[in-house]
Design a protein around this motif. Structure first.
Motif, mmCIF file in Angstrom:
data_model
loop_
_atom_site.group_PDB
_atom_site.id
_atom_site.type_symbol
_atom_site.label_atom_id
_atom_site.label_comp_id
_atom_site.label_asym_id
_atom_site.label_seq_id
_atom_site.Cartn_x
_atom_site.Cartn_y
_atom_site.Cartn_z
ATOM 1 N N LYS A 189 0.859 -1.188 0.000
ATOM 2 C CA LYS A 189 0.000 0.000 0.000
ATOM 3 C C LYS A 189 0.892 1.232 0.000
ATOM 4 O O LYS A 189 2.112 1.120 0.114
ATOM 5 C CB LYS A 189 -0.908 -0.010 1.229
ATOM 6 C CG LYS A 189 -1.945 -1.113 1.212
ATOM 7 C CD LYS A 189 -2.964 -0.906 2.292
ATOM 8 C CE LYS A 189 -4.117 -1.870 2.105
ATOM 9 N NZ LYS A 189 -5.375 -1.255 2.403
ATOM 10 N N GLU B 91 -8.132 1.587 3.726
ATOM 11 C CA GLU B 91 -6.855 2.160 4.153
ATOM 12 C C GLU B 91 -5.942 2.347 2.947
ATOM 13 O O GLU B 91 -5.773 1.432 2.153
ATOM 14 C CB GLU B 91 -6.188 1.227 5.171
ATOM 15 C CG GLU B 91 -4.894 1.719 5.708
ATOM 16 C CD GLU B 91 -5.006 2.950 6.581
ATOM 17 O OE1 GLU B 91 -3.984 3.616 6.780
ATOM 18 O OE2 GLU B 91 -6.114 3.265 7.059
ATOM 19 N N THR C 120 1.304 3.207 2.347
ATOM 20 C CA THR C 120 1.937 3.322 3.654
ATOM 21 C C THR C 120 3.052 2.312 3.870
ATOM 22 O O THR C 120 3.719 2.341 4.896
ATOM 23 C CB THR C 120 0.886 3.152 4.775
ATOM 24 O OG1 THR C 120 0.230 1.903 4.595
ATOM 25 C CG2 THR C 120 -0.124 4.285 4.739
ATOM 26 N N TRP D 118 2.784 -4.686 3.867
ATOM 27 C CA TRP D 118 2.111 -5.261 5.018
ATOM 28 C C TRP D 118 1.931 -6.762 4.845
ATOM 29 O O TRP D 118 1.693 -7.237 3.733
ATOM 30 C CB TRP D 118 0.731 -4.625 5.197
ATOM 31 C CG TRP D 118 0.785 -3.166 5.489
ATOM 32 C CD1 TRP D 118 0.880 -2.149 4.579
ATOM 33 C CD2 TRP D 118 0.750 -2.548 6.770
ATOM 34 N NE1 TRP D 118 0.907 -0.956 5.231
ATOM 35 C CE2 TRP D 118 0.830 -1.165 6.569
ATOM 36 C CE3 TRP D 118 0.659 -3.046 8.069
ATOM 37 C CZ2 TRP D 118 0.821 -0.262 7.621
ATOM 38 C CZ3 TRP D 118 0.651 -2.151 9.119
ATOM 39 C CH2 TRP D 118 0.734 -0.777 8.899
ATOM 40 N N GLY E 262 -8.691 1.741 11.995
ATOM 41 C CA GLY E 262 -9.256 2.502 10.878
ATOM 42 C C GLY E 262 -10.414 3.380 11.283
ATOM 43 O O GLY E 262 -10.480 4.563 10.936
ATOM 44 N N CYS E 263 -11.341 2.827 12.071
ATOM 45 C CA CYS E 263 -12.548 3.567 12.435
ATOM 46 C C CYS E 263 -12.662 3.808 13.935
ATOM 47 O O CYS E 263 -13.570 4.483 14.388
ATOM 48 C CB CYS E 263 -13.784 2.819 11.947
ATOM 49 S SG CYS E 263 -14.026 1.211 12.737
ATOM 50 N N CYS F 41 -10.416 -1.360 16.187
ATOM 51 C CA CYS F 41 -9.972 -1.180 14.797
ATOM 52 C C CYS F 41 -9.264 0.167 14.671
ATOM 53 O O CYS F 41 -9.833 1.201 15.027
ATOM 54 C CB CYS F 41 -11.175 -1.240 13.859
ATOM 55 S SG CYS F 41 -10.783 -0.892 12.133
ATOM 56 N N CYS G 232 -12.599 -1.647 6.640
ATOM 57 C CA CYS G 232 -11.677 -0.568 7.013
ATOM 58 C C CYS G 232 -10.293 -0.813 6.402
ATOM 59 O O CYS G 232 -9.641 0.120 5.937
ATOM 60 C CB CYS G 232 -11.553 -0.449 8.528
ATOM 61 S SG CYS G 232 -13.048 0.129 9.343
ATOM 62 N N TRP G 233 -9.867 -2.067 6.389
ATOM 63 C CA TRP G 233 -8.566 -2.386 5.797
ATOM 64 C C TRP G 233 -8.575 -2.119 4.293
ATOM 65 O O TRP G 233 -7.610 -1.608 3.744
ATOM 66 C CB TRP G 233 -8.193 -3.850 6.072
ATOM 67 C CG TRP G 233 -6.916 -4.236 5.398
ATOM 68 C CD1 TRP G 233 -6.787 -5.049 4.324
ATOM 69 C CD2 TRP G 233 -5.612 -3.786 5.727
ATOM 70 N NE1 TRP G 233 -5.471 -5.152 3.965
ATOM 71 C CE2 TRP G 233 -4.727 -4.376 4.813
ATOM 72 C CE3 TRP G 233 -5.093 -2.932 6.702
ATOM 73 C CZ2 TRP G 233 -3.345 -4.154 4.845
ATOM 74 C CZ3 TRP G 233 -3.727 -2.706 6.744
ATOM 75 C CH2 TRP G 233 -2.873 -3.312 5.820
ATOM 76 N N TRP H 179 -8.162 -5.231 12.165
ATOM 77 C CA TRP H 179 -8.972 -4.291 11.395
ATOM 78 C C TRP H 179 -10.287 -4.941 10.992
ATOM 79 O O TRP H 179 -10.338 -6.135 10.721
ATOM 80 C CB TRP H 179 -8.254 -3.922 10.105
ATOM 81 C CG TRP H 179 -6.971 -3.196 10.238
ATOM 82 C CD1 TRP H 179 -5.778 -3.693 10.654
ATOM 83 C CD2 TRP H 179 -6.732 -1.831 9.895
ATOM 84 N NE1 TRP H 179 -4.825 -2.730 10.597
ATOM 85 C CE2 TRP H 179 -5.373 -1.576 10.133
ATOM 86 C CE3 TRP H 179 -7.540 -0.810 9.407
ATOM 87 C CZ2 TRP H 179 -4.807 -0.335 9.904
ATOM 88 C CZ3 TRP H 179 -6.965 0.428 9.180
ATOM 89 C CH2 TRP H 179 -5.615 0.657 9.427
#
Length: 100
Positions: free
Chosen positions: A35, A99, A37, A40, A58-59, A56, A95-96, A91
């Motif tokens: 990704k 991301e 970022t 992973w 993400g959220c 999580c 949400c994953w 996650w």
């Protein structure tokens, strides 16, 4: 006369000697995801294997017991694999995916 698709003869005695590893089958397969970022390592967690409540990242909502989700940790961590694995996060699957 129609042809039979059944194999003729006996099956070898050792054809099914290897027992099924149910833990390996029910556990999610690890894969590497790149990704923006970083790189992973990602593993799916089935609903049956989800035995704890997680937050999580993400959220910032709970991943409840019994909900299938994703576990992710850095594959390119500077401190090594052990530190990256210790810093893994759980996650929600959606949400994953969202991301970057």
């Amino acid at each position: 006369m129609p042809r039979s698709n059944r194999p003729r003869g006996r099956r070898p005695d050792n054809a099914f000697d290897e027992p099924l590893d149910l833990d390996r089958i029910t556990a999610g397969l690890r894969r590497t995801v790149v990704k923006r970022t970083g790189t992973w390592t990602v593993q799916q967690v089935s609903a049956a294997a989800a035995q704890k409540v997680y937050l999580c990242p993400g959220c910032r909502l709970e991943v409840p017991v019994g909900q299938a989700h994703v576990v992710a940790w850095r594959a390119d961590g500077l401190m090594g694999d052990a530190a990256a694995l210790a810093d893994r996060r759980h996650w929600h699957a959606h949400c994953w995916r969202m991301e970057p």
